[in-house]
Design a protein around this motif. Structure first.
Motif, PDB file in Angstrom:
ATOM      1  N   UNK A 257       0.841  -1.207   0.000  1.00  0.00           N
ATOM      2  CA  UNK A 257       0.000   0.000   0.000  1.00  0.00           C
ATOM      3  C   UNK A 257       0.873   1.253   0.000  1.00  0.00           C
ATOM      4  N   UNK A 258       1.903   1.243   0.859  1.00  0.00           N
ATOM      5  CA  UNK A 258       2.779   2.407   0.963  1.00  0.00           C
ATOM      6  C   UNK A 258       3.547   2.630  -0.338  1.00  0.00           C
ATOM      7  N   UNK A 259       4.004   1.531  -0.948  1.00  0.00           N
ATOM      8  CA  UNK A 259       4.808   1.656  -2.170  1.00  0.00           C
ATOM      9  C   UNK A 259       3.968   1.988  -3.395  1.00  0.00           C
ATOM     10  N   UNK A 260       2.892   1.245  -3.622  1.00  0.00           N
ATOM     11  CA  UNK A 260       2.132   1.374  -4.867  1.00  0.00           C
ATOM     12  C   UNK A 260       1.220   2.605  -4.850  1.00  0.00           C
ATOM     13  N   UNK A 261       0.548   2.832  -3.726  1.00  0.00           N
ATOM     14  CA  UNK A 261      -0.366   3.972  -3.647  1.00  0.00           C
ATOM     15  C   UNK A 261       0.310   5.222  -3.079  1.00  0.00           C
ATOM     16  N   UNK A 262       1.185   5.011  -2.095  1.00  0.00           N
ATOM     17  CA  UNK A 262       1.863   6.163  -1.492  1.00  0.00           C
ATOM     18  C   UNK A 262       3.064   6.644  -2.284  1.00  0.00           C
ATOM     19  N   UNK A 263       3.628   5.766  -3.114  1.00  0.00           N
ATOM     20  CA  UNK A 263       4.754   6.174  -3.941  1.00  0.00           C
ATOM     21  C   UNK A 263       6.093   6.183  -3.240  1.00  0.00           C
ATOM     22  N   UNK A 264       6.191   5.607  -2.048  1.00  0.00           N
ATOM     23  CA  UNK A 264       7.455   5.566  -1.315  1.00  0.00           C
ATOM     24  C   UNK A 264       8.172   4.260  -1.670  1.00  0.00           C
ATOM     25  N   UNK A 265       9.007   4.306  -2.682  1.00  0.00           N
ATOM     26  CA  UNK A 265       9.660   3.097  -3.169  1.00  0.00           C
ATOM     27  C   UNK A 265      10.695   2.554  -2.188  1.00  0.00           C
TER      28      UNK A 265
END
Length: 596
Positions: A257-265
């Motif tokens: 969720x954090x990576x795909x939607x939040x953009x925090x790779x």
């Protein structure tokens, strides 16, 4: 053995230099990313092919990309070097390259902005001490104006044409690589570089300026999709969520969720580092995604920041075909990365409840030289820390998440402390500061704030050290570095003190291990305070690594028992005094009395 250590140091030094250069470039763009997004949205909405065509509002697009964005970059670059005054001179200087060319001058701004800041900084260092009282404002204003004017002329006549020609060559080269479908090979380098914390340098420092130049002509650019593509990281996290073990498996869904939607790779980097074979997954996924983008003609209007699927879709040009091509690239990158990760994880024969922290520690050991840090706790006065800052390359993303996690723990512990996040380049060396950063970036943070207490973690989003920090601040102990247990050391200290020849001493050193510099920094500060009270501040006092010591009798090292033993085994001439408690001023009384 020595050659191996030397090679590792050279690699580490090169990596630090590359990170520093990339950080300097990205730090000119990232503070202004809102302006880039505004330009991208205006372009996407109001140009004739946009979602809401409006001829009057579309007139905003060209002046923004021609003047506003380059000048913001230049001002920020100059300000980073010489404050607001440097920013002003950098912006004036950049007008020369803007007017002297007919393309968006982002590369020119990245050159002229810092150059303007550097020139005015050097001028001030030489001239300001000699300005007569009452003439400061006159000299400062005219010097900034004159230096800015001269640099603008140089930019107009010389630098602008050179940068314009070079930019043309770069654009032609990129267009050619895209035309022969070789652009996917870029991800062979981009994906590993991201995980080595060069993601902001690559995207904001290199790809964004080139992409804006291309988008200004073609209306979109594939370069905006190379680094932000969330597909490769998503594939790895999905594989861990299904086939992983222990903490890695249980934490993967929230990381998705954090990576795909939040953009925090950055959140998926530790998963790769705990199993280096997964580098193949993200490389293959990145190459697949970019190949798909290239074949389908995908591109974005502007750089998506952060690299969230939401940001990417917002920057996608109008037209169902554009959305299909972008989503196809992300989806195929995810599938390829997932399949390769699945094979790697299913072949993993490790047993037990394998934790993510254990995997991170194992990878950290593989990536760097073995640590000589003693397994003990450094004493830290809770009263001396009044601010905690999480620092990363860009001051966004994972550091913000880490700060939020620790802020919650600090609040629950009843501690009245500020917990914020920022870019390493924006750190200020001030008293009472505790800096938390990732191990890969700890060296840069230490150089930026040598007098702060530093704690290096493997992963901002899942570190056991947060509980240790909170506990330490409550009990006046933080597990940071190498202070040895204070057991039966008084006799050793006295014996060592009496054998030291203080008459030869000109330099006193405190030793830290690798990047764990917290207790040594605090000890150095404590000792300096004791020297000041004794009116003996003429001695040089340093905080150095074990391998940076000078083997000379004029050097006196103050260290814990375990560290002292190691130093004595490595050096024959320098002098060593064992100290029971490095953060207790009373422990230094005999030493200071002996110093002249």
């Amino acid at each position: 053995m020595d050659a191996t250590v030397t090679n590792k140091k050279k690699k580490s030094s090169l990596k630090t230099k590359v990170q520093r250069l990339g950080s300097a470039l990205s730090n000119m763009v990232l503070p202004n990313i809102g302006a880039f997004i505004a330009w991208g949205l205006i372009t996407a909405l109001f140009i004739p092919t946009g979602w809401l065509p409006n001829a009057a509002l579309a007139k905003l697009s060209t002046p923004m990309v021609t003047y506003l964005l380059p000048l913001l970059i230049a001002f920020t670059g100059g300000k980073n070097i010489a404050g607001h005054r440097g920013g002003v001179v950098g912006a004036i200087a950049t007008m020369g390259v803007i007017v002297g060319t007919n393309i968006p001058m982002f590369i020119g701004a990245m050159l002229m902005g810092p150059l303007g800041g550097y020139c005015i900084k050097k001028w001030d260092e030489k001239v300001q001490p000699h300005i007569h009282q009452g003439f400061e404002m006159l000299v400062n204003n005219f010097s900034a104006g004159i230096i800015g004017m001269l640099l603008a002329i140089v930019g107009f006549l010389a630098i602008g044409p050179v940068v314009s020609t070079a930019s043309g060559w770069l654009a032609t080269g990129v267009d050619y690589i895209i035309s022969i479908h070789l652009i996917p090979l870029a991800n062979v380098f981009i994906e590993p570089a991201k995980i080595l914390f060069l993601n902001n340098a690559i995207n904001q420092g290199i790809l964004t300026p080139l992409g804006i130049q291309a988008a200004a002509k073609a209306g979109k650019s594939i370069l905006f999709l190379l680094e932000p593509n969330p597909g490769p990281g998503l594939g790895v996290l999905l594989a861990f969520a299904i086939f992983g073990k222990g903490t890695a498996k249980s934490s993967a869904p929230s990381a998705i969720i954090i990576q795909f939607l939040g953009g925090i790779h950055e959140i998926y980097f530790p998963y790769i580092l705990m199993k280096p074979a997964l580098f193949l997954s993200v490389i293959a996924g990145g190459v697949t995604g970019t190949f798909t983008f290239n074949m389908l003609g995908a591109g974005l209007k502007a750089s998506p920041s952060p690299g969230s699927i939401i940001s990417i879709l917002l920057m996608t040009p109008k037209g169902i075909g554009n959305f299909i091509s972008v989503l196809a690239g992300v989806a195929l990158a995810t599938i390829v990365s997932f399949l390769i990760s699945m094979v790697i994880l299913k072949r993993d024969k490790s047993t037990g409840d394998e934790s993510l922290e254990a995997g991170q520690a194992q990878m950290a050991a593989m990536k760097s030289a073995p640590s000589d840090t003693a397994d003990a706790k450094a004493i830290l006065s809770g009263d001396s820390v009044n601010k905690i800052i999480f620092a990363c390359d860009a001051g966004m993303g994972s550091s913000a998440m880490g700060a939020s996690i620790l802020r919650d723990k600090v609040k629950k512990a009843g501690l009245d402390l500020s917990v914020t996040n920022t870019a390493i380049s924006n750190l200020s060396d001030e008293p009472g500061l505790l800096v938390v950063t990732q191990e890969e970036l700890a060296d840069r943070a230490q150089k930026q704030t040598p007098n702060a207490v530093h704690v290096a973690v493997e992963n901002f989003l899942n570190s056991p050290k947060y509980d240790e920090i909170v506990t330490g601040l409550r009990t006046k102990e933080v597990a940071a570095t190498d202070a040895a247990p204070a057991t039966d050391t008084t006799a050793a200290t006295t014996a060592a003190t009496t054998t030291a020849d203080f008459a030869k001493v000109t330099e006193i050193d405190f030793v830290h291990h690798d990047q764990k510099v917290g207790s040594a920094t605090m000890a150095m500060s404590t000792f300096r305070g004791a020297l000041r009270k004794a009116d003996k501040e003429h001695y040089t006092v340093r905080n150095v690594g074990v391998n940076e010591l000078n083997d000379d009798a004029s050097v006196l090292v103050l260290a814990s028992r375990e560290t002292a033993k190691r130093i004595k085994s490595q050096y024959a001439n320098l002098q060593v005094v064992e100290i029971a408690n490095l953060l207790d001023p009373a422990e230094y009384n005999d030493v200071i009395d002996g110093l002249k």
